[in-house]
Design an enzyme around this catalytic site. Structure first.
Site, PDB file in Angstrom:
ATOM      1  N   LYS A  10     -19.399 -29.660  31.664  1.00 23.87           N
ATOM      2  CA  LYS A  10     -19.260 -29.004  32.968  1.00 23.87           C
ATOM      3  C   LYS A  10     -18.566 -27.665  32.752  1.00 23.87           C
ATOM      4  O   LYS A  10     -17.542 -27.585  32.071  1.00 23.87           O
ATOM      5  CB  LYS A  10     -18.449 -29.870  33.938  1.00 23.87           C
ATOM      6  N   THR A  57     -21.748 -35.106  33.387  1.00 22.71           N
ATOM      7  CA  THR A  57     -20.906 -33.905  33.538  1.00 22.71           C
ATOM      8  C   THR A  57     -20.022 -34.043  34.773  1.00 22.71           C
ATOM      9  O   THR A  57     -18.918 -33.488  34.824  1.00 22.71           O
ATOM     10  CB  THR A  57     -21.768 -32.640  33.655  1.00 22.71           C
ATOM     11  N   ASP A  58     -20.481 -34.833  35.742  1.00 20.32           N
ATOM     12  CA  ASP A  58     -19.652 -35.061  36.934  1.00 20.32           C
ATOM     13  C   ASP A  58     -18.396 -35.847  36.546  1.00 20.32           C
ATOM     14  O   ASP A  58     -17.291 -35.568  37.028  1.00 20.32           O
ATOM     15  CB  ASP A  58     -20.441 -35.838  37.985  1.00 20.32           C
ATOM     16  N   PHE A 159     -10.067  12.431  18.486  1.00 18.82           N
ATOM     17  CA  PHE A 159     -11.164  11.904  17.674  1.00 18.82           C
ATOM     18  C   PHE A 159     -11.842  13.083  16.996  1.00 18.82           C
ATOM     19  O   PHE A 159     -12.509  13.897  17.660  1.00 18.82           O
ATOM     20  CB  PHE A 159     -12.162  11.111  18.533  1.00 18.82           C
ATOM     21  N   ARG A 176      -7.563  13.717  24.339  1.00 14.11           N
ATOM     22  CA  ARG A 176      -8.560  13.120  25.229  1.00 14.11           C
ATOM     23  C   ARG A 176      -7.959  11.937  25.986  1.00 14.11           C
ATOM     24  O   ARG A 176      -6.924  11.391  25.593  1.00 14.11           O
ATOM     25  CB  ARG A 176      -9.781  12.665  24.427  1.00 14.11           C
ATOM     26  N   VAL A 227     -10.095   4.601  18.191  1.00 14.58           N
ATOM     27  CA  VAL A 227      -9.907   3.227  18.684  1.00 14.58           C
ATOM     28  C   VAL A 227      -9.725   2.301  17.479  1.00 14.58           C
ATOM     29  O   VAL A 227      -8.849   1.442  17.457  1.00 14.58           O
ATOM     30  CB  VAL A 227     -11.110   2.788  19.549  1.00 14.58           C
ATOM     31  N   GLN A 228     -10.534   2.553  16.444  1.00 12.52           N
ATOM     32  CA  GLN A 228     -10.505   1.702  15.262  1.00 12.52           C
ATOM     33  C   GLN A 228      -9.094   1.582  14.674  1.00 12.52           C
ATOM     34  O   GLN A 228      -8.609   0.485  14.404  1.00 12.52           O
ATOM     35  CB  GLN A 228     -11.454   2.262  14.180  1.00 12.52           C
ATOM     36  N   ASN A 254     -15.016   1.609  24.590  1.00 13.62           N
ATOM     37  CA  ASN A 254     -14.416   2.934  24.787  1.00 13.62           C
ATOM     38  C   ASN A 254     -14.996   3.455  26.101  1.00 13.62           C
ATOM     39  O   ASN A 254     -16.168   3.815  26.176  1.00 13.62           O
ATOM     40  CB  ASN A 254     -14.789   3.859  23.618  1.00 13.62           C
ATOM     41  N   HIS A 256     -15.597   6.012  28.521  1.00 10.84           N
ATOM     42  CA  HIS A 256     -15.516   7.470  28.430  1.00 10.84           C
ATOM     43  C   HIS A 256     -15.250   8.145  29.776  1.00 10.84           C
ATOM     44  O   HIS A 256     -15.757   7.696  30.808  1.00 10.84           O
ATOM     45  CB  HIS A 256     -16.827   8.003  27.851  1.00 10.84           C
TER      46      HIS A 256
HETATM   47  O1  LIG Z   1     -12.332   6.210  18.943  1.00  9.86           O
HETATM   48  C1  LIG Z   1     -13.532   6.459  18.807  1.00  9.86           C
HETATM   49  N1  LIG Z   1     -14.222   5.834  17.823  1.00  9.86           N
HETATM   50  C2  LIG Z   1     -15.550   6.071  17.586  1.00  9.86           C
HETATM   51  O2  LIG Z   1     -16.137   5.471  16.674  1.00  9.86           O
HETATM   52  C3  LIG Z   1     -16.197   7.021  18.428  1.00  9.86           C
HETATM   53  N2  LIG Z   1     -17.470   7.510  18.493  1.00  9.86           N
HETATM   54  N3  LIG Z   1     -17.519   8.398  19.503  1.00  9.86           N
HETATM   55  N4  LIG Z   1     -16.289   8.494  20.084  1.00  9.86           N
HETATM   56  C4  LIG Z   1     -15.452   7.650  19.432  1.00  9.86           C
HETATM   57  N5  LIG Z   1     -14.138   7.369  19.619  1.00  9.86           N
END
Ligand SMILES: O=c1[nH]c(=O)c2nn[nH]c2[nH]1
Length: 295
Positions: A10, A57-58, A159, A176, A227-228, A254, A256
């Site tokens: 469930k 499931t009940d 970036f 940014r 971000v990575q 991400n 934008h």
């Molecule tokens: O932080 C980011 N990682 C990415 O891989 C990426 N690609 N475009 N903008 C981005 N910004």
């Protein structure tokens, strides 16, 4: 043909539980959405239409409410383990239970500077999640997580230095907006069984608080090159904070925000360092994922 894999149960079982402290009059509420899926010697219900192996499931739904009444529903790691253990111990032919708990936010109101005894508000779509697999004779595997924590920073994100070739139009940027919707999780070392989970109860809330604080502090304070890199730092800090965690993972969109060039209108400067008005984008969005293990 044969059944390669099967599980059933469930989903979307909504559970609310109130805890009333008679002495103080303070009431505490928990609301969650539960999914329980069972695995085991259930093939003949698929291949032969033989329902003798089917725990309806009940009945699974009924069991979730009964266990919520009989046992603590927090931390969610404990309640998931209690639920899963019930099914593999009650039905000889059920060998695994997959339990997912999504805990919703009911944050206690502060009225005139004081925490209100029985009033709460939903501060965001953010949830605290648990995915647990309870396997007969193989212990309990738990992944805890945070989902839907929507964050934004107006600067402190860069970036640049990325591949530039005949496919590239993205300009390099040193300042940014960064916004993402956090989906992160941490996987615990396998627990031998329900008693081992019970022995670890204080660790679950602490880990969730640590992960949430680390996520927001790192997001806020890092002058992020990507971000990575920022999510990798979050992972390493959570690993350092929680010894019993084996891996930490993030999946971050991400989200934008594009600059809007308004120079066509009376030469308005609204790009680069003059940018103030942006167009938030629903899509496409970047999606950056990582799972970090102890080296
Ligand atoms: O932080 C980011 N990682 C990415 O891989 C990426 N690609 N475009 N903008 C981005 N910004």
């Amino acid at each position: 043909a044969s059944v390669a894999q099967a599980r059933y149960g469930k989903d979307n079982v909504r559970v609310y539980k109130v805890e009333r402290d008679e002495k103080t009059g303070v009431q505490t509420v928990t609301e969650m959405t539960v999914c329980v899926l069972l695995e085991g010697a259930i093939e003949i219900s698929y291949t032969k239409g033989d329902n003798s192996v089917v725990v309806a499931t009940d009945s699974i739904k009924n069991t979730i409410y009964i266990k919520a009444k009989e046992h603590p529903v927090t931390p969610p790691e404990l309640f998931a383990s209690i639920l899963g253990t019930h099914f593999i111990e009650t039905y000889a032919h059920i060998t695994a239970a997959h339990v997912k708990i999504i805990t919703h936010r009911w944050t206690r109101m502060t009225i005139d500077g004081k925490p209100h005894p029985h009033s709460f508000y939903r501060d965001g779509a953010e949830t605290r999640n648990v995915d647990a697999v309870i396997r007969k004779g193989q212990g309990i595997d738990i992944r805890s997580g945070i989902v839907g924590l929507l964050v934004l920073k107006s600067t402190g994100s860069q970036f640049h230095g990325f591949v530039r070739d005949e496919f590239t139009t993205l300009p390099e940027v040193w300042d940014r907006i960064l916004s993402t919707d956090v989906d992160c999780g941490w996987v615990w070392k396998t627990f031998s069984g329900l008693n081992a989970v019970k022995a670890s109860i204080p660790k679950f809330d602490k880990a969730w608080n640590d992960a949430r604080e680390i996520t927001m502090k790192t997001f806020a304070e890092e002058d992020s090159p990507s971000v990575q890199n920022t999510m990798y730092k979050m992972c390493t800090k959570i690993m350092d904070a929680v010894a019993e965690v084996e891996t930490v993972d993030y999946s971050l969109p991400n989200k934008h925000y594009f600059e809007v060039d308004l120079s066509w209108h009376k030469g308005i400067k609204n790009t680069g360092k003059d940018a103030e008005v942006y167009a938030p984008q629903s899509g496409p969005n970047g999606l950056i994922q990582v799972k970090v293990a102890r080296s």
